[in-house]
Design a protein around this motif. Structure first.
Motif, PDB file in Angstrom:
ATOM      1  N   LEU A 178       0.841  -1.195   0.000  1.00 15.09           N
ATOM      2  CA  LEU A 178       0.000   0.000   0.000  1.00 15.09           C
ATOM      3  C   LEU A 178       0.879   1.248   0.000  1.00 15.09           C
ATOM      4  CD1 LEU A 178      -2.951   1.134   0.305  1.00 15.09           C
ATOM      5  CD2 LEU A 178      -2.426   1.290   2.754  1.00 15.09           C
ATOM      6  N   LEU A 179       0.576   2.168  -0.908  1.00 15.86           N
ATOM      7  CA  LEU A 179       1.312   3.424  -0.957  1.00 15.86           C
ATOM      8  C   LEU A 179       0.728   4.402   0.055  1.00 15.86           C
ATOM      9  CD1 LEU A 179       1.740   3.855  -4.819  1.00 15.86           C
ATOM     10  CD2 LEU A 179       3.406   2.981  -3.162  1.00 15.86           C
ATOM     11  N   VAL A 180       1.618   5.033   0.834  1.00 14.70           N
ATOM     12  CA  VAL A 180       1.220   6.000   1.854  1.00 14.70           C
ATOM     13  C   VAL A 180       2.112   7.233   1.732  1.00 14.70           C
ATOM     14  CG1 VAL A 180       0.417   4.190   3.434  1.00 14.70           C
ATOM     15  CG2 VAL A 180       2.767   5.031   3.618  1.00 14.70           C
ATOM     16  N   SER A 181       1.630   8.335   2.275  1.00 17.53           N
ATOM     17  CA  SER A 181       2.444   9.551   2.290  1.00 17.53           C
ATOM     18  C   SER A 181       3.538   9.420   3.342  1.00 17.53           C
ATOM     19  CB  SER A 181       1.579  10.766   2.614  1.00 17.53           C
ATOM     20  OG  SER A 181       0.672  11.025   1.572  1.00 17.53           O
ATOM     21  N   PHE A 182       4.687   9.997   3.025  1.00 20.94           N
ATOM     22  CA  PHE A 182       5.792  10.057   3.983  1.00 20.94           C
ATOM     23  C   PHE A 182       6.149  11.519   4.177  1.00 20.94           C
ATOM     24  CE2 PHE A 182      10.241  10.124   5.255  1.00 20.94           C
ATOM     25  CZ  PHE A 182      10.159   9.329   6.391  1.00 20.94           C
ATOM     26  N   VAL A 183       6.200  11.947   5.449  1.00 14.70           N
ATOM     27  CA  VAL A 183       6.391  13.363   5.759  1.00 14.70           C
ATOM     28  C   VAL A 183       7.555  13.540   6.731  1.00 14.70           C
ATOM     29  CG1 VAL A 183       5.300  15.453   6.648  1.00 14.70           C
ATOM     30  CG2 VAL A 183       3.912  13.756   5.431  1.00 14.70           C
ATOM     31  N   PRO A 184       8.740  13.864   6.207  1.00 10.95           N
ATOM     32  CA  PRO A 184       9.846  14.203   7.107  1.00 10.95           C
ATOM     33  C   PRO A 184       9.606  15.600   7.705  1.00 10.95           C
ATOM     34  CG  PRO A 184      10.537  14.370   4.811  1.00 10.95           C
ATOM     35  CD  PRO A 184       9.124  13.868   4.807  1.00 10.95           C
ATOM     36  N   MET A 185      10.322  15.930   8.756  1.00 12.14           N
ATOM     37  CA  MET A 185      10.159  17.229   9.425  1.00 12.14           C
ATOM     38  C   MET A 185      10.301  18.385   8.433  1.00 12.14           C
ATOM     39  SD  MET A 185       9.476  18.611  12.413  1.00 12.14           S
ATOM     40  CE  MET A 185       9.872  17.420  13.680  1.00 12.14           C
ATOM     41  N   ALA A 186      11.196  18.262   7.486  1.00 12.10           N
ATOM     42  CA  ALA A 186      11.425  19.341   6.510  1.00 12.10           C
ATOM     43  C   ALA A 186      10.195  19.624   5.652  1.00 12.10           C
ATOM     44  CB  ALA A 186      12.613  18.990   5.617  1.00 12.10           C
ATOM     45  N   ASN A 187       9.254  18.688   5.587  1.00  9.03           N
ATOM     46  CA  ASN A 187       8.052  18.870   4.765  1.00  9.03           C
ATOM     47  C   ASN A 187       6.885  19.501   5.523  1.00  9.03           C
ATOM     48  OD1 ASN A 187       9.598  17.654   2.831  1.00  9.03           O
ATOM     49  ND2 ASN A 187       8.123  16.077   2.317  1.00  9.03           N
ATOM     50  N   VAL A 188       7.137  19.931   6.753  1.00  5.81           N
ATOM     51  CA  VAL A 188       6.133  20.647   7.540  1.00  5.81           C
ATOM     52  C   VAL A 188       6.697  22.029   7.840  1.00  5.81           C
ATOM     53  CG1 VAL A 188       4.833  20.692   9.705  1.00  5.81           C
ATOM     54  CG2 VAL A 188       5.209  18.526   8.530  1.00  5.81           C
ATOM     55  N   SER A 189       5.903  23.053   7.512  1.00  6.50           N
ATOM     56  CA  SER A 189       6.393  24.420   7.671  1.00  6.50           C
ATOM     57  C   SER A 189       6.049  24.994   9.039  1.00  6.50           C
ATOM     58  CB  SER A 189       5.797  25.311   6.574  1.00  6.50           C
ATOM     59  OG  SER A 189       4.446  25.596   6.875  1.00  6.50           O
ATOM     60  N   GLU A 190       6.497  26.203   9.260  1.00  8.58           N
ATOM     61  CA  GLU A 190       6.199  26.936  10.486  1.00  8.58           C
ATOM     62  C   GLU A 190       4.864  27.668  10.395  1.00  8.58           C
ATOM     63  OE1 GLU A 190       9.195  27.205   8.893  1.00  8.58           O
ATOM     64  OE2 GLU A 190      10.434  26.084  10.320  1.00  8.58           O
ATOM     65  N   ASN A 191       4.198  27.587   9.245  1.00 10.83           N
ATOM     66  CA  ASN A 191       2.918  28.285   9.089  1.00 10.83           C
ATOM     67  C   ASN A 191       1.784  27.359   8.640  1.00 10.83           C
ATOM     68  OD1 ASN A 191       3.726  27.919   6.485  1.00 10.83           O
ATOM     69  ND2 ASN A 191       3.738  30.065   5.916  1.00 10.83           N
ATOM     70  N   GLY A 192       1.891  26.084   8.998  1.00 10.85           N
ATOM     71  CA  GLY A 192       0.780  25.159   8.787  1.00 10.85           C
ATOM     72  C   GLY A 192       0.745  24.438   7.459  1.00 10.85           C
ATOM     73  N   HIS A 193       1.731  24.645   6.612  1.00  7.88           N
ATOM     74  CA  HIS A 193       1.743  23.942   5.327  1.00  7.88           C
ATOM     75  C   HIS A 193       2.447  22.600   5.476  1.00  7.88           C
ATOM     76  CE1 HIS A 193       0.098  27.315   3.120  1.00  7.88           C
ATOM     77  NE2 HIS A 193       0.935  28.097   3.789  1.00  7.88           N
ATOM     78  N   ILE A 194       1.919  21.615   4.756  1.00  9.13           N
ATOM     79  CA  ILE A 194       2.485  20.276   4.788  1.00  9.13           C
ATOM     80  C   ILE A 194       2.599  19.762   3.356  1.00  9.13           C
ATOM     81  CG2 ILE A 194       0.187  19.286   5.187  1.00  9.13           C
ATOM     82  CD1 ILE A 194       1.537  17.033   6.767  1.00  9.13           C
ATOM     83  N   ASN A 195       3.764  19.244   3.029  1.00 10.30           N
ATOM     84  CA  ASN A 195       4.005  18.660   1.717  1.00 10.30           C
ATOM     85  C   ASN A 195       3.859  17.155   1.853  1.00 10.30           C
ATOM     86  OD1 ASN A 195       5.146  17.441  -0.543  1.00 10.30           O
ATOM     87  ND2 ASN A 195       6.739  18.971  -0.771  1.00 10.30           N
TER      88      ASN A 195
END
Length: 158
Positions: free
Chosen positions: A21-38
């Motif tokens: 199953l493919l899932v999203s992977f979110v390292p710390m660098a992909n979360v911003s200080e203003n609520g954005h998430i890649n």
């Protein structure tokens, strides 16, 4: 109310997903200080099921380590591949009870400078590796407004 009265902190995976199953992977660098998430990075479940933090769409991510917490790293998890994400172990995951609290309101609350300062003042560990504990967050006292007031607040802050 305490946060644990309207959220589950760091929920566990309660179902067996297919290893492919493919899932999203979110390292710390992909979360911003203003609520954005890649959430564009995708991995197979088998690659992330151990050693990473699990979350789902609608969960709130909050950095638990210094200086990321103080800098405001956090977001509402949205647009996750197959509604599932895994990420850095330095996130706390707050899963809201949707009958009591909106994800967006919870994000704004955790982004509030006073909340973050209180967390910072209660971090444990050595310099440079200090973290806010799950127990501290669970027992944090909140004057939780009703859902209609939360909606109005979110509309203003958005």
């Amino acid at each position: 109310m305490k946060i644990k009265d309207f959220c589950t902190l760091n929920p566990k995976v309660f179902q067996n997903f297919d290893d492919d199953l493919l899932v999203s992977f979110v390292p710390m660098a992909n979360v911003s200080e203003n609520g954005h998430i890649n959430t564009n990075e995708v991995r197979k479940y088998v690659e992330v099921k151990k050693g990473f933090t699990y979350f789902e769409n609608g969960d709130v991510l909050l950095a638990k380590i210094t200086p990321c917490l103080e800098n405001g790293k956090g977001a509402v998890a949205r647009n996750l591949k197959n509604n599932i994400g895994f990420g850095n172990t330095e996130f706390h995951v707050l899963r809201p009870d949707n009958s009591k609290v909106l994800s967006e309101w919870l994000y704004y609350f955790t982004h509030w400078e006073i909340f973050r300062k209180n967390c910072e003042n209660n971090m444990t560990g050595s310099a440079g590796q200090k973290r806010v504990s799950k127990s501290y967050l669970e027992n944090y006292e909140v004057k939780l407004p009703d859902i209609n007031i939360q909606k109005k607040t979110v509309n203003i802050l958005d």
